[in-house]
Each structure stands twice: as structure tokens, then as C-alpha cells.
Design a protein around this motif. Sequence first.
Motif, PDB file in Angstrom:
ATOM      1  N   GLN A 170      -6.454   1.952  -0.110  1.00 25.88           N
ATOM      2  CA  GLN A 170      -6.602   3.192  -0.885  1.00 25.88           C
ATOM      3  C   GLN A 170      -7.911   3.833  -0.469  1.00 25.88           C
ATOM      4  O   GLN A 170      -8.956   3.175  -0.445  1.00 25.88           O
ATOM      5  CB  GLN A 170      -6.596   2.906  -2.389  1.00 25.88           C
ATOM      6  CG  GLN A 170      -6.660   4.167  -3.240  1.00 25.88           C
ATOM      7  CD  GLN A 170      -6.484   3.864  -4.715  1.00 25.88           C
ATOM      8  OE1 GLN A 170      -5.552   3.174  -5.118  1.00 25.88           O
ATOM      9  NE2 GLN A 170      -7.373   4.387  -5.536  1.00 25.88           N
ATOM     10  N   LYS A 171      -7.848   5.124  -0.137  1.00 26.09           N
ATOM     11  CA  LYS A 171      -9.022   5.828   0.373  1.00 26.09           C
ATOM     12  C   LYS A 171     -10.171   5.789  -0.624  1.00 26.09           C
ATOM     13  O   LYS A 171      -9.971   5.898  -1.835  1.00 26.09           O
ATOM     14  CB  LYS A 171      -8.659   7.287   0.675  1.00 26.09           C
ATOM     15  CG  LYS A 171      -7.614   7.448   1.770  1.00 26.09           C
ATOM     16  CD  LYS A 171      -7.198   8.897   1.897  1.00 26.09           C
ATOM     17  CE  LYS A 171      -6.041   9.040   2.881  1.00 26.09           C
ATOM     18  NZ  LYS A 171      -5.519  10.437   2.926  1.00 26.09           N
ATOM     19  N   ASN A 172     -11.373   5.607  -0.097  1.00 23.69           N
ATOM     20  CA  ASN A 172     -12.604   5.648  -0.898  1.00 23.69           C
ATOM     21  C   ASN A 172     -12.600   4.642  -2.037  1.00 23.69           C
ATOM     22  O   ASN A 172     -13.119   4.914  -3.123  1.00 23.69           O
ATOM     23  CB  ASN A 172     -12.831   7.070  -1.449  1.00 23.69           C
ATOM     24  CG  ASN A 172     -12.882   8.116  -0.358  1.00 23.69           C
ATOM     25  OD1 ASN A 172     -13.533   7.923   0.667  1.00 23.69           O
ATOM     26  ND2 ASN A 172     -12.166   9.219  -0.561  1.00 23.69           N
ATOM     27  N   GLU A 178     -14.437  -0.397   5.346  1.00 27.26           N
ATOM     28  CA  GLU A 178     -14.263   0.389   6.566  1.00 27.26           C
ATOM     29  C   GLU A 178     -13.941  -0.537   7.738  1.00 27.26           C
ATOM     30  O   GLU A 178     -14.592  -1.570   7.917  1.00 27.26           O
ATOM     31  CB  GLU A 178     -15.530   1.192   6.874  1.00 27.26           C
ATOM     32  CG  GLU A 178     -15.392   2.100   8.078  1.00 27.26           C
ATOM     33  CD  GLU A 178     -16.646   2.896   8.367  1.00 27.26           C
ATOM     34  OE1 GLU A 178     -16.662   3.613   9.382  1.00 27.26           O
ATOM     35  OE2 GLU A 178     -17.612   2.785   7.578  1.00 27.26           O
ATOM     36  N   ASP A 292      -3.745   8.678  -2.695  1.00 25.20           N
ATOM     37  CA  ASP A 292      -4.761   8.221  -1.738  1.00 25.20           C
ATOM     38  C   ASP A 292      -4.438   6.880  -1.086  1.00 25.20           C
ATOM     39  O   ASP A 292      -5.338   6.207  -0.566  1.00 25.20           O
ATOM     40  CB  ASP A 292      -6.150   8.128  -2.412  1.00 25.20           C
ATOM     41  CG  ASP A 292      -6.656   9.480  -2.866  1.00 25.20           C
ATOM     42  OD1 ASP A 292      -6.419  10.470  -2.142  1.00 25.20           O
ATOM     43  OD2 ASP A 292      -7.273   9.547  -3.946  1.00 25.20           O
ATOM     44  N   VAL A 294      -3.503   4.155   1.581  1.00 20.02           N
ATOM     45  CA  VAL A 294      -3.598   3.967   3.032  1.00 20.02           C
ATOM     46  C   VAL A 294      -2.419   3.083   3.415  1.00 20.02           C
ATOM     47  O   VAL A 294      -2.325   1.937   2.963  1.00 20.02           O
ATOM     48  CB  VAL A 294      -4.927   3.305   3.436  1.00 20.02           C
ATOM     49  CG1 VAL A 294      -4.962   3.042   4.940  1.00 20.02           C
ATOM     50  CG2 VAL A 294      -6.105   4.185   3.027  1.00 20.02           C
TER      51      VAL A 294
END
Length: 397
Positions: A170-172, A178, A292, A294
Motif C-alpha cells: 500500500q502506497k505511503n 521502499e 492505494d 500496490v
Amino acid sequence: MDFPHVLAFRRYTISCRSAGDVLEDNPVGKLKVFVYDLPSKYNKRLVTKDPRCLNHMFAAEIFMHRFLLSSAVRTVNPEEADWFYAPVYTTCDLTRAGLPLPFKSPRMMRSAIQFISKRWPFWNRTDGGDHFFVAPHDFAACFHYQEENAIARGILPLLHRATLVQTFGQKNHVCLKEGSITIPPFAPPQKMQAHLIPPDTPRSIFIYFRGLFYDNGNDPEGGYYARGARASLWENFKNNPLFDISTEHPATYYEDMQRSVFCLCPLGWAPWSPRLVEAVVFGCIPVIIADDIVLPFADAIPWDEIGVFVDEEDVPKLDSILTSIPIDDILRKQRLLANPSMKKAMLFPQPAQPRDAFHQILNGLARKLPHPETIYLQPGEKHLNWTAGPVGDLKPW
């Protein structure tokens, strides 16, 4: 008959090297992996104790280990390795109900890292910067099934420099480091193969879903579980004839998906589920309801082309959203889903097959090479704090 589809797929992949065409990549010759020989208490003994973990959605950690032991990318000479892999089965300690106990996982992982750092010199050269771990639990190396608690825990501090191969994305989000590689959850290939029906069977179900709408044991009001998206789905469409949705899981579940045009893939406690794998394998257009998210192998699979994305807040408008999609777009998505490479990339078969999920993971690791010089520590330099994290994680495992 499929000629337009082939042209469309080629046009898409030629125009974007980062999605679609790399599904065909072969990782052999592009990287070498050293597999640590850990004591069986970290892996094989757990499977012997409870074989159920071979069949649950977290089983990728087991089959990735088995695959690497016989893979052409494996090296027994650690001095020539690009990557070091520690096979730790953090989701194989199960409750009576068959659910993982993530509360023990940090101690188990920490113990394994202590073992490899004392027995071999390679971890200490980089503080794990050239190591990877498979972390397939709900919120990966945050090791909890409820998001609020997972966020509070954060990723296990000792894994902050390692690469994580995980189903969660999930983004952020604090639980997505990362450089992590997001993979599909495990879904049993042989079982799905046994339920295939003729490909020309009409898709007579418009929208299909089987699963929980409320988690009565943990969230009876339905506002926290799935961030309310599943509760909204049920309350708005339980009586809508376009929607075949229920909590029941029939024996014909796999066959029903093959008779469906759209298969709903809403978030649950985590944003991902095996439904995404099943939808792709059975050619049912995945309707992804998880803000969001990924998605697995997002640099290789053209998700925008094969799926439909619906914001969680737009669930009440799901009927109008799906009925407004032009038939030509539906047919194009179905043709792209029919591409065998899409299906192979989502599966962990035994034995492995070219372009399957195992190979996509290796391709992802190969694309991260060469390592930057900055991963190697200078004499006396340290980046990781071995005493960071909750006090309970420091107890011996």
C-alpha cells in the motif's frame, strides 16, 4: 480470432518496457543467490509439525525456499552471491483454527538474523543490505493482522536494510519498505487446475463475490473491518440481481468465477487477498477495491489494462460504475487476461515453470542489481539498532 488481441497486447508492451513484456524475462544468468542453511526449527520442522501451512495463503515463503534449493540461480559459493536468502517460515506457527501467530514472528526472525550474523560474515558486511526475506503475512514484517497495531509496531528494525518480498503493498504505508517486491499470495495451482471448465462457457454472472462482509468477532459494527467497504457492499447490493454476493463458500466457487464477468476483490483486514490470483487465473475481470494498493509485480503486469479500480468511498456506486463500462473494454480486458503469461505470473506451481511467480521474484531481484556501493559498511560502521522495537521482541525465541 485472437489476432486483434495479440496486436493490442504487443502495442501495449512495446510502448512500455516496464509493464507486460518483462513477464517473459528469464532471470537465469542475471543473478546468483546463496541460501543460508538454517536450523530446521526456523523452517522445515514447522511444516512437519503443522502441514496446514502448506496450503494457506501465506505458503509462498515455503515454496520459494524449496524452489531456490534447486534453482539454476542458486550458488553454494557465498563469495559470488548477489543476494543472500534466509528461509524463515514466520507464518507456519498456527493456532487451532489454522491462523498464523504473528506475535512470535519478530522473535523468530530476530533469532534467525542473530544466527546468520554470528555464523557467516556476510550479514555484517552490509547490515543485511544484500539479503532478502519472504514476509507474506497480512502487513508483512510489521507482523500483525490489524492495521492499527501493525502501524504501531512498524517493520522489524533489523530488516530495515534488507529487501522484503511480501504480499502486502500500500502506497505511503509504514509497512511497505521502499524497494520491497510485492508478490501474489499463494493459491493452490493444482486445486484450481482441477476445477477448470470449458473456456467457451458463457459468463452468465455479472458480478461475483464470496466472503465476509462483517468480522463479527473483531469488528461487529463493520466500520473498521475493510474500512467499511465490505459492509457498504452488502448493505447496498445484497438484493441487487446484478450482484451474486454471499458469505457462503460453495463447492462450485472456482466454477462460478469462471462464469462471471467481474470478480470483486475488496480489501479485508489487509488490502490484498487470494481473490486477485483466482480472478486472473479464471479470466474474471478483477474489481480492485483497496485505496492505494500496490499490486503484485506491478512493474511487469499491466493491472490498469486487465482490472477495474474502484475507490472505497465509491462502493455505493459500484453498480453504475460497472454497468457503464463499454462492452469493447470488457472484451479487451478478457482477451488480455487470457494471455497465459498473466496467469503463470500469479502462481507458485510445483515444480516451477518458466515465467511463474518464482521467476518474477527473481526478475525483480535482478532488476535491483548492481547493488550500490553504499550498502557496504565501513570498518566499525553500523546502521541497525539490535535493541530497537518492543521489549517483548527481545525475548529469546
